[in-house]
Scaffold this motif. Structure first.
Motif, PDB file in Angstrom:
ATOM      1  N   THR A  41       1.491   9.664  -2.135  1.00 57.22           N
ATOM      2  CA  THR A  41       0.208  10.415  -1.975  1.00 57.22           C
ATOM      3  C   THR A  41      -0.480  10.624  -3.398  1.00 57.22           C
ATOM      4  N   ALA A  42       0.649  11.261  -4.284  1.00 55.43           N
ATOM      5  CA  ALA A  42       0.189  11.454  -5.557  1.00 55.43           C
ATOM      6  C   ALA A  42      -0.252  10.230  -6.181  1.00 55.43           C
ATOM      7  N   GLN A  43       0.383   8.927  -6.125  1.00 54.51           N
ATOM      8  CA  GLN A  43      -0.079   7.843  -6.729  1.00 54.51           C
ATOM      9  C   GLN A  43      -1.488   7.516  -6.491  1.00 54.51           C
ATOM     10  N   ALA A  44      -1.662   7.537  -4.877  1.00 60.05           N
ATOM     11  CA  ALA A  44      -3.047   7.209  -4.207  1.00 60.05           C
ATOM     12  C   ALA A  44      -4.094   7.972  -4.796  1.00 60.05           C
TER      13      ALA A  44
ATOM     14  N   GLY B 252       4.828  -3.566   3.089  1.00 60.53           N
ATOM     15  CA  GLY B 252       5.597  -4.738   2.403  1.00 60.53           C
ATOM     16  C   GLY B 252       5.259  -5.160   1.117  1.00 60.53           C
ATOM     17  N   ASP B 253       4.135  -4.587   0.754  1.00 61.53           N
ATOM     18  CA  ASP B 253       3.881  -5.312  -0.595  1.00 61.53           C
ATOM     19  C   ASP B 253       4.263  -4.330  -1.645  1.00 61.53           C
ATOM     20  N   PRO B 254       4.533  -5.080  -2.732  1.00 58.87           N
ATOM     21  CA  PRO B 254       4.860  -4.199  -3.992  1.00 58.87           C
ATOM     22  C   PRO B 254       3.640  -2.953  -4.431  1.00 58.87           C
ATOM     23  N   ILE B 255       4.219  -1.964  -4.860  1.00 59.82           N
ATOM     24  CA  ILE B 255       3.761  -0.710  -5.068  1.00 59.82           C
ATOM     25  C   ILE B 255       2.232  -1.209  -6.149  1.00 59.82           C
ATOM     26  N   GLU B 256       2.524  -1.911  -6.912  1.00 62.34           N
ATOM     27  CA  GLU B 256       1.235  -2.233  -7.907  1.00 62.34           C
ATOM     28  C   GLU B 256       0.235  -3.130  -6.898  1.00 62.34           C
ATOM     29  N   ARG B 257       0.516  -3.820  -6.175  1.00 64.63           N
ATOM     30  CA  ARG B 257      -0.319  -4.416  -5.258  1.00 64.63           C
ATOM     31  C   ARG B 257      -1.015  -3.504  -4.291  1.00 64.63           C
TER      32      ARG B 257
ATOM     33  N   THR C  99      -0.358   4.152   2.384  1.00 62.55           N
ATOM     34  CA  THR C  99      -0.465   3.283   3.670  1.00 62.55           C
ATOM     35  C   THR C  99      -1.922   3.367   4.135  1.00 62.55           C
ATOM     36  N   ARG C 100      -2.454   4.610   4.453  1.00 65.43           N
ATOM     37  CA  ARG C 100      -3.822   5.028   4.806  1.00 65.43           C
ATOM     38  C   ARG C 100      -4.456   5.785   3.910  1.00 65.43           C
ATOM     39  N   CYS C 101      -5.519   5.672   3.484  1.00 67.82           N
ATOM     40  CA  CYS C 101      -6.340   6.333   2.499  1.00 67.82           C
ATOM     41  C   CYS C 101      -7.791   6.737   3.274  1.00 67.82           C
TER      42      CYS C 101
ATOM     43  N   SER D 149      -5.024  -2.434  -4.238  1.00 72.58           N
ATOM     44  CA  SER D 149      -5.827  -2.748  -3.125  1.00 72.58           C
ATOM     45  C   SER D 149      -6.621  -1.471  -2.812  1.00 72.58           C
ATOM     46  N   ILE D 150      -5.932  -0.213  -2.811  1.00 70.86           N
ATOM     47  CA  ILE D 150      -6.670   1.252  -2.572  1.00 70.86           C
ATOM     48  C   ILE D 150      -7.834   1.287  -3.784  1.00 70.86           C
TER      49      ILE D 150
END
Length: 180
Positions: A80-83, A37-42, A9-11, A46-47
């Motif tokens: 967090t791991a995905q980001a 609310g966006d799908p995980i891939e979006r 959500t916040r990076c 974005s990040i």
């Protein structure tokens, strides 16, 4: 030196210049956000786009990312791991060396105490960078702490910009001994 405090959500992102004498200057600080609310891939795309823009705009020589650690909330740790993975991927795409540091390593490097609380770390970041106030939100200050931690622990930029200080040499020697 680019520090990244990964989050879905916040990076937090922070860029600092660190001189051989360990003095530091703020170059950029901010937070990349993705819509819950966006799908995980979006959200991950974005990040990634935000990280690429920071790298393009500020040209850091190295990337430091907070190492993901176990938390009780599995959903939070997964995001967090995905980001974190996206941050490391973007560093790799740009040919930048990357390192990870645990929260305890960051706290110890910034305050001298590995169990320092968030407010102590944030206050020291503001003091080190000669800022009038603590960067907000906390993710931004955490990213700056990460960048400073990596530079002070003898990361690639510190080593390339001049000889290590006695404290950096002592830390590097202690790390080498610990790995044996």
């Amino acid at each position: 030196m680019l520090g990244i405090d990964p989050g879905l959500t916040r990076c937090g992102v922070g860029v600092v210049d660190v001189a051989p004498d360990r003095s530091a200057t703020l170059v950029y600080v901010g937070v990349l956000r993705s819509d819950h609310g966006d799908p995980i891939e979006r959200r991950l795309a974005s990040i990634a786009a935000g990280l690429r823009a920071v790298i393009d705009d500020h040209g850091p020589a190295v990337v430091a990312v907070e190492r993901v650690f176990a938390q009780h909330n599995r959903q939070t740790v997964m995001g967090t791991a995905q980001a974190s993975g996206i941050a490391l991927l973007v560093a790799g795409e740009r040919g930048l060396p990357a390192a990870t540091h645990t929260p305890t390593e960051i706290k110890a490097a910034i305050t001298g105490y590995g169990a320092a609380d968030k407010r102590q770390v944030q206050a020291m970041v503001a003091r080190i960078l000669r800022l009038d106030e603590v960067p907000k939100p906390a993710d931004a200050a955490d990213a700056l702490a990460l960048a400073l931690c990596h530079a002070w622990r003898g990361g690639p930029v510190a080593a390339a910009s001049g000889p290590l200080t006695p404290a950096q040499r002592a830390w590097a020697d202690a790390e080498r001994l610990a790995r044996r």
